[in-house]
Design an enzyme around this catalytic site. Structure first.
Site, PDB file in Angstrom:
ATOM      1  N   LYS A  79       0.856  -1.195   0.000  1.00 21.14           N
ATOM      2  CA  LYS A  79       0.000   0.000   0.000  1.00 21.14           C
ATOM      3  C   LYS A  79       0.888   1.239   0.000  1.00 21.14           C
ATOM      4  CE  LYS A  79      -3.938   2.012   2.566  1.00 21.14           C
ATOM      5  NZ  LYS A  79      -4.855   1.861   3.716  1.00 21.14           N
ATOM      6  N   SER A 160      -9.921   2.275   2.679  1.00 21.58           N
ATOM      7  CA  SER A 160      -8.980   2.958   1.816  1.00 21.58           C
ATOM      8  C   SER A 160      -8.019   2.022   1.086  1.00 21.58           C
ATOM      9  CB  SER A 160      -8.160   3.957   2.640  1.00 21.58           C
ATOM     10  OG  SER A 160      -7.351   3.278   3.581  1.00 21.58           O
ATOM     11  N   SER A 184     -10.347   0.098   7.025  1.00 25.93           N
ATOM     12  CA  SER A 184      -9.740   0.106   5.685  1.00 25.93           C
ATOM     13  C   SER A 184      -9.054  -1.174   5.238  1.00 25.93           C
ATOM     14  CB  SER A 184      -8.739   1.246   5.574  1.00 25.93           C
ATOM     15  OG  SER A 184      -9.424   2.430   5.298  1.00 25.93           O
TER      16      SER A 184
HETATM   17  N1  GLN Z   1     -13.349   4.795   5.718  1.00 28.42           N
HETATM   18  C1  GLN Z   1     -12.846   5.269   6.978  1.00 28.42           C
HETATM   19  C2  GLN Z   1     -12.426   6.697   6.842  1.00 28.42           C
HETATM   20  O1  GLN Z   1     -12.652   7.265   5.836  1.00 28.42           O
HETATM   21  C3  GLN Z   1     -11.707   4.413   7.439  1.00 28.42           C
HETATM   22  C4  GLN Z   1     -10.470   4.677   6.706  1.00 28.42           C
HETATM   23  C5  GLN Z   1      -9.328   3.844   7.202  1.00 28.42           C
HETATM   24  O2  GLN Z   1      -9.516   2.872   7.926  1.00 28.42           O
HETATM   25  N2  GLN Z   1      -8.134   4.262   6.831  1.00 28.42           N
HETATM   26  O3  GLN Z   1     -11.877   7.279   7.734  1.00 28.42           O
END
Ligand code: GLN
Length: 494
Positions: A79, A160, A184
């Protein structure tokens, strides 16, 4: 030779060790899949030479009779939130475009030390903020999945870690790193029919990972199955003096401890997760999961997590607050982009760089974060959210006096269409409703594929465990995996 890109981590590791094929053959096969899948936009940068170099090193060690490492010969996707020495690291933001770290994150270094190689840097939501990968400066990722009956509408791979989920599901890599601040790893895994685990907060070092919300951020593996996740998590985890919140505990042998036998185990089903309007297919898959765990020998217990409904509001105060502080470092002086208008002073440079460098979702979070931390509102919002966070952690503590693990759906829906949620950030935030509580409590939680909905799209089940009990989570995941027999994969259109 059989298609090596159909193999997972364990099969590649074992096949290379036995000499069924070489690590170079594996790397070449995955490099070819990566090169042929540009349409998915899963990678921001590809590094075929790095994958080959690691593979050659593994093959040389084997020829010399040396140990290969637990990830020996396995090429992975990274990532693009992990700093990688000499390879651009952007967090999918314009503000970091061109930033090439002089150092390696602890987690990625551990993976290289275990014998893994890097196929490339994977796309993500900008600074890991999002649930669909649509906030990336480098364009959204497209899920390799398509609805069986809904035409060709492109779908979100989740977020994400959507580059990671799409790449694993499309067989561009056998496994990838993810990070999980509020879902995420788990939500994109669920959307794409793969497995992923967020370990206990502190298991994986955060050193060298671009920070979003430091009290929540955790790295973890995303892979085809539970065993592959166990192998990779073992390689990623471990105490790191460079991260003040790193857990100073030995890393258990999770792979060796795998067992899908749930006899004597109690599984909690939290009644507050039966939210109004829960997708009927998701509800049915949850019921199926309960039946599978009973079949594996577990006793199922109804539990209550009374503060669940406050988790999302608390998360969307705490995470932006920490983000606004963490992202203050991107000022045009130290990293990546610098926008220096003619005759401008230092303040103008900060403003111009940040205005040009951050995307709209990142700016929204910085503004929310600075607001809730401002002198007049700190107690009303930030302090209050921290109190709620403690109550949520207590809910779980109480529940874990009665049960060993908790079973829930991973997300309230299957993958949604690209563009469907963009106009309504709150609807997007709601997709994390089941993932966020375990993040706030710092608990290990995993998503495993449970089946397909009526549109032919994957659904995931989430197992949440006690702190430090990744083994209990993996084992419940294994019990589900053995019964779900999930073998669907996206049909290749790219
Ligand atoms: N979708 C969540 C957010 O927008 C979690 C994102 C994440 O876990 N990095 O914050």
């Amino acid at each position: 030779m059989a298609d090596l890109t159909q193999l997972g981590v364990a099969a590649i590791r074992d096949g290379v060790a036995k000499g069924d094929f070489t690590a170079v053959e594996v790397a070449e096969a995955f490099n070819a899949n990566v090169a042929a899948a540009a349409a998915l936009n899963a990678f921001i940068v590809t590094t075929p030479d790095a994958a080959l170099a690691a593979a050659r090193a593994t093959d040389a060690r084997r020829a010399a009779g040396q140990p290969l490492g637990t990830m020996g010969g396995v090429p992975i996707g990274m990532k693009d939130l992990f700093a990688t020495r000499g390879v651009q690291t952007t967090a999918a933001s314009h503000i970091l475009e061109g930033f090439t770290p002089e150092y390696e994150s602890t987690v990625s270094q551990k993976l290289w030390d275990a014998g893994a190689g890097m196929l490339g840097k994977l796309n993500l939501d900008q600074f890991a903020m999002g649930s669909s990968n649509e906030t990336s400066y480098f364009g959204n990722v497209i899920s390799p999945w398509r609805r069986s009956d809904g035409g060709n509408a492109p779908l979100a791979p989740g977020g994400s870690s959507g580059g990671s989920s799409a790449a694993v599901a499309a067989r561009l890599c056998p496994a990838a790193t993810g990070t999980d601040t509020g879902g995420s790893i788990r939500q994109p895994a669920a959307f794409t029919g793969i497995s992923g685990i967020k370990p206990t907060y502190g298991r994986c070092s955060r050193w060298g990972i671009v920070a979003f919300a430091s009290s929540l951020d955790q790295a973890g593996p995303m892979a085809r199955d539970v065993r592959d996740c166990a192998i990779m998590l073992e390689a990623m985890a471990g105490f790191d003096p460079k991260d003040a919140t790193s857990l100073d505990m030995p890393v258990p042998e999770w792979e060796a401890g795998l067992s899908g036998d749930m006899k004597g185990k109690k599984v909690g089903i939290p009644r507050e997760y039966r939210v109004d309007g829960l997708d009927p297919d998701v509800a049915a898959s949850w019921d199926q999961g309960i039946a599978w765990l009973k079949d594996a020998g577990a006793e199922v217990v109804d539990i209550s997590l009374p503060h669940t409904k406050y988790a999302l509001p608390a998360y969307y105060i705490i995470a932006p607050a920490e983000a606004s502080s963490n992202l203050a470092r991107y000022d045009g002086v130290r990293y990546g982009l610098r926008d220096l208008p003619d005759g401008a002073g230092l303040q103008d440079m900060y403003a111009a760089t940040r205005a040009a460098g951050f995307g709209p979702e990142v700016k929204r979070r910085i503004l929310i974060g600075t607001y809730v931390l401002s002198a007049g509102f700190y107690d009303a919002y930030y302090t209050q959210a921290q109190k709620v966070r403690t109550l949520i952690a207590h809910d779980f503590k109480n529940a874990f006096t009665q049960v060993d693990v908790i079973l829930t759906p991973t997300a309230p829906t299957a993958a949604f269409g690209l563009g469907d949620m963009v106009s309504d950030p709150l609807a997007m935030y709601l997709n994390d409703v089941f993932a966020v509580p375990a993040s706030l409590a710092g608990l290990p939680a995993m998503s495993v594929p449970a089946g397909l909905n009526r549109e032919g799209l994957p659904l995931g089940l989430q197992v949440i465990g006690r702190e430090f009990d990744e083994q209990g989570v993996l084992n419940a995941g294994l019990a589900i995996e053995a019964r779900a027999q999930f073998s669907a994969k996206p049909e290749r259109w790219w």
